[in-house]
Write a protein that holds these residues in place. Structure first.
Motif, PDB file in Angstrom:
ATOM      1  N   ARG A   1       0.844  -1.206   0.000  1.00 41.41           N
ATOM      2  CA  ARG A   1       0.000   0.000   0.000  1.00 41.41           C
ATOM      3  C   ARG A   1       0.882   1.259   0.000  1.00 41.41           C
ATOM      4  N   LYS A   2       1.932   1.237   0.818  1.00 47.19           N
ATOM      5  CA  LYS A   2       2.874   2.365   0.865  1.00 47.19           C
ATOM      6  C   LYS A   2       3.504   2.601  -0.493  1.00 47.19           C
ATOM      7  N   LEU A   3       4.002   1.529  -1.108  1.00 44.79           N
ATOM      8  CA  LEU A   3       4.655   1.650  -2.405  1.00 44.79           C
ATOM      9  C   LEU A   3       3.699   2.250  -3.431  1.00 44.79           C
ATOM     10  N   ASP A   4       2.461   1.754  -3.468  1.00 46.19           N
ATOM     11  CA  ASP A   4       1.472   2.295  -4.406  1.00 46.19           C
ATOM     12  C   ASP A   4       1.231   3.784  -4.151  1.00 46.19           C
ATOM     13  N   THR A   5       1.127   4.155  -2.887  1.00 46.70           N
ATOM     14  CA  THR A   5       0.894   5.560  -2.532  1.00 46.70           C
ATOM     15  C   THR A   5       2.083   6.417  -2.933  1.00 46.70           C
ATOM     16  N   TYR A   6       3.297   5.945  -2.652  1.00 46.04           N
ATOM     17  CA  TYR A   6       4.499   6.691  -3.017  1.00 46.04           C
ATOM     18  C   TYR A   6       4.567   6.893  -4.526  1.00 46.04           C
ATOM     19  N   ILE A   7       4.288   5.838  -5.284  1.00 48.10           N
ATOM     20  CA  ILE A   7       4.336   5.933  -6.741  1.00 48.10           C
ATOM     21  C   ILE A   7       3.282   6.914  -7.243  1.00 48.10           C
ATOM     22  N   ASP A   8       2.065   6.814  -6.718  1.00 42.97           N
ATOM     23  CA  ASP A   8       0.986   7.722  -7.148  1.00 42.97           C
ATOM     24  C   ASP A   8       1.329   9.173  -6.837  1.00 42.97           C
ATOM     25  N   TYR A   9       1.886   9.418  -5.664  1.00 45.20           N
ATOM     26  CA  TYR A   9       2.230  10.787  -5.261  1.00 45.20           C
ATOM     27  C   TYR A   9       3.319  11.360  -6.174  1.00 45.20           C
ATOM     28  N   VAL A  10       4.385  10.615  -6.379  1.00 43.79           N
ATOM     29  CA  VAL A  10       5.489  11.097  -7.214  1.00 43.79           C
ATOM     30  C   VAL A  10       5.036  11.261  -8.665  1.00 43.79           C
ATOM     31  N   THR A  11       4.205  10.360  -9.144  1.00 44.71           N
ATOM     32  CA  THR A  11       3.669  10.481 -10.498  1.00 44.71           C
ATOM     33  C   THR A  11       2.867  11.766 -10.633  1.00 44.71           C
ATOM     34  N   CYS A  12       2.084  12.078  -9.631  1.00 43.79           N
ATOM     35  CA  CYS A  12       1.275  13.297  -9.647  1.00 43.79           C
ATOM     36  C   CYS A  12       2.174  14.539  -9.671  1.00 43.79           C
ATOM     37  N   ILE A  13       3.249  14.522  -8.893  1.00 42.96           N
ATOM     38  CA  ILE A  13       4.196  15.643  -8.890  1.00 42.96           C
ATOM     39  C   ILE A  13       4.795  15.810 -10.282  1.00 42.96           C
ATOM     40  N   LYS A  14       5.169  14.697 -10.902  1.00 39.51           N
ATOM     41  CA  LYS A  14       5.745  14.768 -12.255  1.00 39.51           C
ATOM     42  C   LYS A  14       4.726  15.310 -13.255  1.00 39.51           C
ATOM     43  N   GLN A  15       3.450  14.965 -13.093  1.00 43.02           N
ATOM     44  CA  GLN A  15       2.407  15.488 -13.977  1.00 43.02           C
ATOM     45  C   GLN A  15       2.260  17.001 -13.799  1.00 43.02           C
ATOM     46  N   ILE A  16       2.350  17.467 -12.575  1.00 44.93           N
ATOM     47  CA  ILE A  16       2.301  18.911 -12.317  1.00 44.93           C
ATOM     48  C   ILE A  16       3.474  19.589 -13.015  1.00 44.93           C
ATOM     49  N   GLN A  17       4.658  19.008 -12.856  1.00 44.79           N
ATOM     50  CA  GLN A  17       5.862  19.583 -13.454  1.00 44.79           C
ATOM     51  C   GLN A  17       5.740  19.630 -14.978  1.00 44.79           C
ATOM     52  N   ARG A  18       5.291  18.542 -15.599  1.00 44.47           N
ATOM     53  CA  ARG A  18       5.140  18.514 -17.059  1.00 44.47           C
ATOM     54  C   ARG A  18       4.118  19.542 -17.536  1.00 44.47           C
ATOM     55  N   ALA A  19       2.996  19.627 -16.836  1.00 49.83           N
ATOM     56  CA  ALA A  19       1.950  20.576 -17.234  1.00 49.83           C
ATOM     57  C   ALA A  19       2.456  22.014 -17.092  1.00 49.83           C
ATOM     58  N   ALA A  20       3.216  22.294 -16.033  1.00 56.01           N
ATOM     59  CA  ALA A  20       3.777  23.638 -15.847  1.00 56.01           C
ATOM     60  C   ALA A  20       4.724  23.980 -16.993  1.00 56.01           C
ATOM     61  N   MET A  21       5.567  23.041 -17.364  1.00 56.09           N
ATOM     62  CA  MET A  21       6.494  23.278 -18.469  1.00 56.09           C
ATOM     63  C   MET A  21       5.740  23.423 -19.787  1.00 56.09           C
ATOM     64  N   ASP A  22       4.679  22.653 -19.979  1.00 56.19           N
ATOM     65  CA  ASP A  22       3.844  22.797 -21.189  1.00 56.19           C
ATOM     66  C   ASP A  22       3.222  24.189 -21.249  1.00 56.19           C
ATOM     67  N   ALA A  23       2.755  24.680 -20.098  1.00 52.24           N
ATOM     68  CA  ALA A  23       2.166  26.025 -20.052  1.00 52.24           C
ATOM     69  C   ALA A  23       3.226  27.075 -20.387  1.00 52.24           C
ATOM     70  N   GLY A  24       4.425  26.909 -19.838  1.00 46.59           N
ATOM     71  CA  GLY A  24       5.517  27.839 -20.143  1.00 46.59           C
ATOM     72  C   GLY A  24       5.878  27.837 -21.608  1.00 46.59           C
ATOM     73  N   ARG A  25       5.957  26.643 -22.217  1.00 49.13           N
ATOM     74  CA  ARG A  25       6.273  26.547 -23.647  1.00 49.13           C
ATOM     75  C   ARG A  25       5.176  27.191 -24.494  1.00 49.13           C
ATOM     76  N   ALA A  26       3.918  26.970 -24.108  1.00 48.27           N
ATOM     77  CA  ALA A  26       2.813  27.584 -24.854  1.00 48.27           C
ATOM     78  C   ALA A  26       2.924  29.100 -24.799  1.00 48.27           C
ATOM     79  N   ARG A  27       3.249  29.644 -23.654  1.00 46.07           N
ATOM     80  CA  ARG A  27       3.404  31.096 -23.525  1.00 46.07           C
ATOM     81  C   ARG A  27       4.582  31.590 -24.348  1.00 46.07           C
ATOM     82  N   ASP A  28       5.691  30.819 -24.338  1.00 49.01           N
ATOM     83  CA  ASP A  28       6.860  31.203 -25.130  1.00 49.01           C
ATOM     84  C   ASP A  28       6.518  31.293 -26.614  1.00 49.01           C
TER      85      ASP A  28
END
Length: 159
Positions: free
Chosen positions: A41-68
């Motif tokens: 359960r811990k491993l699944d939670t850790y993976i889900d949390y880190v995956t979500c952080i990476k999705q935030i990071q990718r979306a932020a960079m996508d927004a920055g590129r769109a603005r550029d």
């Protein structure tokens, strides 16, 4: 008569010894199963949390590129906000299941994530303003803490 008593005592001692040995073995088996279940359960939670952080990071960079590029960043911003909402919920489970070291590392990841979110939310900021380096460094610390909590031997981590 004395031999019958000795025989009866021997049978009772054997039965008691067998019962205690079985009870101890079953308890140890139950504890191992519970530890394994919580580790999964811990491993699944850790993976889900880190995956979500990476999705935030990718979306932020996508927004920055769109603005550029002078394009509309609203889709990327919406994806970023959706992932942020999910991260908030996942973090609660993360803290409930993790040890203190992993929870502390996750708090640092949250801080870096919020910095990235706040910078991305400024309409004039493109990719030059978005520096996810501090977030990547915080994630690396979190990876180490999570491996330690799950008793996984340490290796190199990738951001």
């Amino acid at each position: 008569m004395a031999t019958q008593i000795f025989t009866l005592v021997g049978v009772l001692i054997g039965a008691l010894t067998s019962y205690v040995a079985t009870a101890v073995a079953e308890r140890a088996k139950f504890q191992r199963e519970m530890a394994t279940r919580w580790d999964e359960r811990k491993l699944d939670t850790y993976i889900d949390y880190v995956t979500c952080i990476k999705q935030i990071q990718r979306a932020a960079m996508d927004a920055g590129r769109a603005r550029d590029q002078g394009a509309d960043a609203s889709e990327a911003l919406a994806a970023m906000e959706e992932s942020e909402n999910r991260r908030s919920v996942l973090f609660e489970t993360f803290v409930l299941l993790s040890n203190e070291m992993a929870a502390t590392a996750a708090h640092a990841v949250n801080q870096r994530t919020w910095e990235l979110l706040n910078t991305t939310r400024v309409p004039s900021n493109g990719t030059a303003a978005l520096r996810p380096i501090r977030l990547v460094e915080a994630l690396n610390v979190l990876h180490e803490a999570a491996r330690s909590d799950l008793t996984i031997s340490s290796g190199s981590s990738a951001g």
